[in-house]
Design a protein around this motif. Structure first.
Motif, short mmCIF file in Angstrom:
data_model
loop_
_atom_site.label_atom_id
_atom_site.label_comp_id
_atom_site.label_asym_id
_atom_site.label_seq_id
_atom_site.Cartn_x
_atom_site.Cartn_y
_atom_site.Cartn_z
N ILE A 68 -8.65 0.63 7.39
CA ILE A 68 -9.44 1.46 7.83
C ILE A 68 -8.69 2.14 9.71
CG2 ILE A 68 -11.55 1.90 9.33
CD1 ILE A 68 -13.24 0.83 6.82
N PRO A 69 -7.95 1.09 10.43
CA PRO A 69 -7.45 1.65 11.72
C PRO A 69 -6.02 2.24 11.22
CG PRO A 69 -7.18 -0.83 11.57
CD PRO A 69 -8.20 -0.10 9.93
N ILE A 70 -5.47 1.73 9.90
CA ILE A 70 -4.00 2.96 9.67
C ILE A 70 -4.67 4.36 9.44
CG2 ILE A 70 -2.73 3.05 8.07
CD1 ILE A 70 -2.28 0.49 8.37
N ALA A 71 -5.50 4.00 8.27
CA ALA A 71 -6.20 5.54 8.56
C ALA A 71 -6.54 5.94 9.32
CB ALA A 71 -7.15 5.81 7.42
N CYS A 109 -6.00 10.63 -0.65
CA CYS A 109 -4.61 9.69 -0.39
C CYS A 109 -4.86 8.52 0.34
CB CYS A 109 -3.33 9.80 0.25
SG CYS A 109 -2.07 9.04 1.51
N ILE A 110 -4.97 7.07 -0.66
CA ILE A 110 -5.46 6.17 -0.12
C ILE A 110 -4.34 5.11 1.29
CG2 ILE A 110 -6.50 3.73 -0.76
CD1 ILE A 110 -7.01 4.93 -3.38
N ILE A 111 -5.38 4.58 1.87
CA ILE A 111 -4.47 3.99 2.93
C ILE A 111 -4.90 2.51 2.38
CG2 ILE A 111 -3.99 4.09 4.93
CD1 ILE A 111 -2.92 6.79 4.36
N GLU A 112 -3.59 1.57 2.55
CA GLU A 112 -4.22 0.52 2.89
C GLU A 112 -3.03 -0.49 3.38
OE1 GLU A 112 -5.90 -1.58 2.61
OE2 GLU A 112 -6.32 -2.49 0.42
N ASP A 113 -3.25 -1.66 3.83
CA ASP A 113 -1.99 -2.01 4.94
C ASP A 113 -1.23 -2.95 4.19
OD1 ASP A 113 -4.33 -4.24 3.93
OD2 ASP A 113 -5.43 -5.10 5.46
N VAL A 114 -1.46 -3.66 3.42
CA VAL A 114 -0.44 -5.13 3.10
C VAL A 114 -1.20 -5.45 0.80
CG1 VAL A 114 0.28 -7.46 2.52
CG2 VAL A 114 -0.13 -6.20 4.35
N ASP A 136 -3.82 10.17 -6.20
CA ASP A 136 -2.69 10.64 -7.15
C ASP A 136 -1.61 9.06 -5.92
OD1 ASP A 136 -1.38 12.11 -5.38
OD2 ASP A 136 -1.00 13.48 -6.79
N THR A 137 -2.19 8.71 -4.42
CA THR A 137 -1.14 8.24 -4.09
C THR A 137 -1.66 7.46 -2.89
OG1 THR A 137 0.03 10.47 -4.15
CG2 THR A 137 0.52 8.45 -2.69
N VAL A 138 -1.18 6.30 -3.23
CA VAL A 138 -1.54 5.11 -1.95
C VAL A 138 -0.41 4.65 -0.91
CG1 VAL A 138 -1.01 3.52 -3.15
CG2 VAL A 138 -3.02 3.08 -1.57
N LEU A 139 -0.86 4.63 0.16
CA LEU A 139 -0.19 4.19 1.04
C LEU A 139 0.43 3.15 1.77
CD1 LEU A 139 0.54 7.67 3.23
CD2 LEU A 139 1.67 7.12 1.01
N CYS A 140 0.92 1.80 2.15
CA CYS A 140 0.72 0.68 2.64
C CYS A 140 1.89 0.46 3.60
CB CYS A 140 0.77 -0.18 1.60
SG CYS A 140 1.76 -0.61 0.49
N VAL A 141 1.17 -0.23 4.88
CA VAL A 141 2.08 -1.02 5.96
C VAL A 141 3.74 -1.17 5.13
CG1 VAL A 141 3.45 -1.98 7.71
CG2 VAL A 141 0.69 -0.28 7.38
N ILE A 142 3.26 -2.56 4.06
CA ILE A 142 3.98 -3.31 3.59
C ILE A 142 3.60 -3.63 1.93
CG2 ILE A 142 4.48 -5.95 3.36
CD1 ILE A 142 3.43 -6.06 6.54
N TYR A 143 4.32 -3.96 0.94
CA TYR A 143 4.32 -3.84 -0.02
C TYR A 143 4.81 -5.31 -0.37
CZ TYR A 143 5.07 -4.84 -4.86
OH TYR A 143 4.66 -4.63 -7.10
N LEU A 164 5.88 1.25 3.38
CA LEU A 164 6.68 1.80 4.87
C LEU A 164 7.29 0.64 4.34
CD1 LEU A 164 6.79 3.62 7.13
CD2 LEU A 164 5.56 1.87 8.48
N PHE A 165 7.47 -1.00 3.72
CA PHE A 165 8.46 -1.26 4.11
C PHE A 165 7.64 -2.51 2.82
CE2 PHE A 165 8.08 -0.71 8.66
CZ PHE A 165 9.46 0.03 8.58
N THR A 166 8.77 -3.16 2.72
CA THR A 166 8.67 -4.30 1.33
C THR A 166 9.03 -5.39 2.47
OG1 THR A 166 11.23 -4.01 0.25
CG2 THR A 166 8.77 -2.77 -0.15
#
Length: 175
Positions: A68-71, A109-114, A136-143, A164-166
């Protein structure tokens, strides 16, 4: 980008014994609230993450609670409206799963943190699609998972995951 990764790593990487949402245990944990609650760091994350949003996105779906804060930050940076997605619909008031504008027929577009296994992403994606969202897309800060070709639950949900990072990058750069 490596400077940003180092800031995220230094503020959020913990060692110990942790139970993850997936049920797995880990000796490492990324406390996402440590980077989400720092305005300058969240702004830097947003500046990079916004470049990964598909061009035709109509809504950003921030998953409870860390997404939520990232979105919200991405919405402020891009002008794309946000929906706030609960793990399950509340049983009172409007009884909504996704708070905000209607998602029916919208490119979301789904937004997730980790993301570790993508279990919650898959569940939320199904719930949102059941309400008519096109995803069709999910973004995250860390995978933090281990599948370079894509986390099986994410792939099974026919989602393209962009991180963004793994954890593998963090391991390479900072261990």
């Amino acid at each position: 980008m490596k400077d940003l990764a180092e800031k995220i790593y230094k503020i959020s990487h913990l060692t110990g014994h942790f139970l993850l949402r997936s049920g797995q245990t880990s000796s490492e944990y990324f406390d996402k609230y440590q980077f989400e609650c720092q305005p300058k760091l969240l702004n830097a994350i947003t500046a990079e993450l916004k470049n990964l949003i598909p061009k035709d996105t109509e809504l950003l779906a921030g998953l409870e609670m860390g997404g939520i804060p990232i979105a919200t930050a991405l919405s402020l940076a891009t002008g794309i409206p946000t929906v706030l997605v609960r793990k399950e619909a509340k049983t009172y008031g409007t009884s909504k799963l996704a708070e905000g504008p209607s998602i029916a027929g919208k490119k979301v577009c789904i937004i997730e943190d980790v993301i570790t296994t993508g279990g919650q992403v898959a569940l939320s994606c199904k719930d949102l699609r059941d309400q008519g969202a096109i995803i069709d897309t999910v973004l995250c800060v860390i995978y933090r998972g281990h599948h370079p070709e894509g986390e099986p639950k994410i792939v099974a949900s026919e989602l393209n995951m962009k991180a963004l990072f793994t954890k593998a990058q963090f391991d390479l750069w900072f261990k």
